[in-house]
Design an enzyme around this catalytic site. Structure first.
Site, mmCIF file in Angstrom:
data_model
loop_
_atom_site.group_PDB
_atom_site.id
_atom_site.type_symbol
_atom_site.label_atom_id
_atom_site.label_comp_id
_atom_site.label_asym_id
_atom_site.label_seq_id
_atom_site.Cartn_x
_atom_site.Cartn_y
_atom_site.Cartn_z
ATOM 1 N N HIS A 1 -1.992 1.469 -3.295
ATOM 2 C CA HIS A 1 -2.966 2.168 -4.125
ATOM 3 C C HIS A 1 -3.953 2.950 -3.279
ATOM 4 O O HIS A 1 -4.051 2.784 -2.058
ATOM 5 C CB HIS A 1 -3.707 1.183 -5.024
ATOM 6 C CG HIS A 1 -4.482 0.119 -4.300
ATOM 7 N ND1 HIS A 1 -5.716 0.338 -3.732
ATOM 8 C CD2 HIS A 1 -4.186 -1.195 -4.061
ATOM 9 C CE1 HIS A 1 -6.151 -0.772 -3.185
ATOM 10 N NE2 HIS A 1 -5.246 -1.716 -3.353
ATOM 11 N N CYS B 1 -2.777 -5.728 0.207
ATOM 12 C CA CYS B 1 -2.257 -4.473 -0.315
ATOM 13 C C CYS B 1 -2.298 -3.361 0.733
ATOM 14 O O CYS B 1 -2.886 -3.489 1.789
ATOM 15 C CB CYS B 1 -3.035 -4.039 -1.551
ATOM 16 S SG CYS B 1 -2.617 -4.992 -3.012
#
Length: 301
Positions: free
Chosen positions: A251, A267
């Site tokens: 992201h 992440c």
């Protein structure tokens, strides 16, 4: 909307109303109820299902029979996959995987060709069509990367109800140089600097894949959709208890101040423009490979 609850960068103890299945964090993982279906434009037409199992492969090798799968077996969902599936035999192999598999009905997943049935793969997870990369074919059976697991594969029998789709893209993430490179048809297209998992919550090594996408759950994501990956944290106990079962994600962020640093809960964080390009170009099922470093640095567009 995919994310129903979230742990923010500034308050890991804060959760919204407890709703369903975990997904990625704001600093690395976040939680969610449903993925966002991928637009039809990115899904190539499926090929014909595989042929039914025969008594022997083209080389004359016998095809192991598939043991009946009890109807009581669990179905692989967004929660961590059932235990017992074998490890990916080549987790760091950078060879592109060019074919994906999409179940057309619930398919039994085994621990080996002719082995034990452990779970079912369904056509969708949280309403999103499932496409898993094919990693190997052996004696009429097909091995795929397992969703909701890290560096695990599942074997599907020859007579399963599934179709194949082409995969053109691969995303390679190198942890030491903090670099993400997008490849198409084996050729590097673009590279970006990325932020990765902090000490104790490192971004997991090995092959995984794009499971689906979701709208950004908070402004800190820079207003750009998020890719949920098939992998989960290597050490679930290292993340806040409220994020048990969370997935690793890819992201953007509201700013680029921490690019090149280890600051997330696992992440992969890149620029907003880079994330938008990947969302436009890369279809679910595409492989994401995380390594410490490639022997030869890829070119940067």
């Amino acid at each position: 909307m995919l994310f129903d609850r979230i742990v923010s960068r500034w308050g890991l103890g804060w959760l919204a109303a407890a709703l369903g299945v975990p997904l990625l964090l704001a600093t690395g993982l976040v939680t969610a109820r449903a993925l966002t279906p991928e637009p039809a434009r990115v899904a190539p037409p499926p090929a014909a299902p595989t042929a039914p199992a025969t008594e022997a492969t083209p080389t004359g090798e016998p095809v192991p029979a598939a043991a009946p799968a009890p109807a009581t077996l669990p179905v692989v969902t967004y929660d961590p996959a059932p235990a017992g599936f074998p490890a990916d035999p080549r987790p760091s192999d950078a060879t592109p995987l060019t074919e994906g598999l999409t179940p057309t009905r619930k398919v039994a997943a085994y621990d080996a060709p002719g082995g034990r049935p452990l779970a079912f793969l369904a056509p969708t997870i949280n309403g999103v069509e499932v496409t898993v990369p094919i990693v190997e074919r052996r004696t009429g059976w097909t091995a795929v990367l397992l969703p909701s697991a890290t560096r695990r594969i599942a074997w599907l029998p020859p007579d399963g109800d599934w179709a194949t789709v082409p995969l053109r893209d691969q995303i390679v993430v190198e942890r030491r140089p903090h670099r993400l490179t997008w490849y198409r048809d084996g050729h590097a297209k673009r590279s970006w600097q990325v932020s990765l998992g902090m000490r104790g919550q490192e971004t997991p090594l090995g092959r995984t894949f794009v499971l689906g996408r979701t709208p950004p759950p908070e402004p800190v994501y820079g207003g750009v959709d998020v890719f949920a990956l098939g992998a989960i944290p290597d050490d679930p106990d290292a993340i806040p208890p409220g994020l048990a079962g969370a997935h690793i994600g890819l992201h953007a962020w509201q700013d680029d101040d921490t690019l090149g640093e280890d600051v997330t809960n696992g992440c992969i964080r890149l620029t907003r423009s880079g994330q938008r390009q990947l969302l436009d170009e890369v279809r679910p099922g595409s492989v994401v490979l995380v390594v410490d470093a490639l022997p030869t640095p890829p070119p940067t567009a």
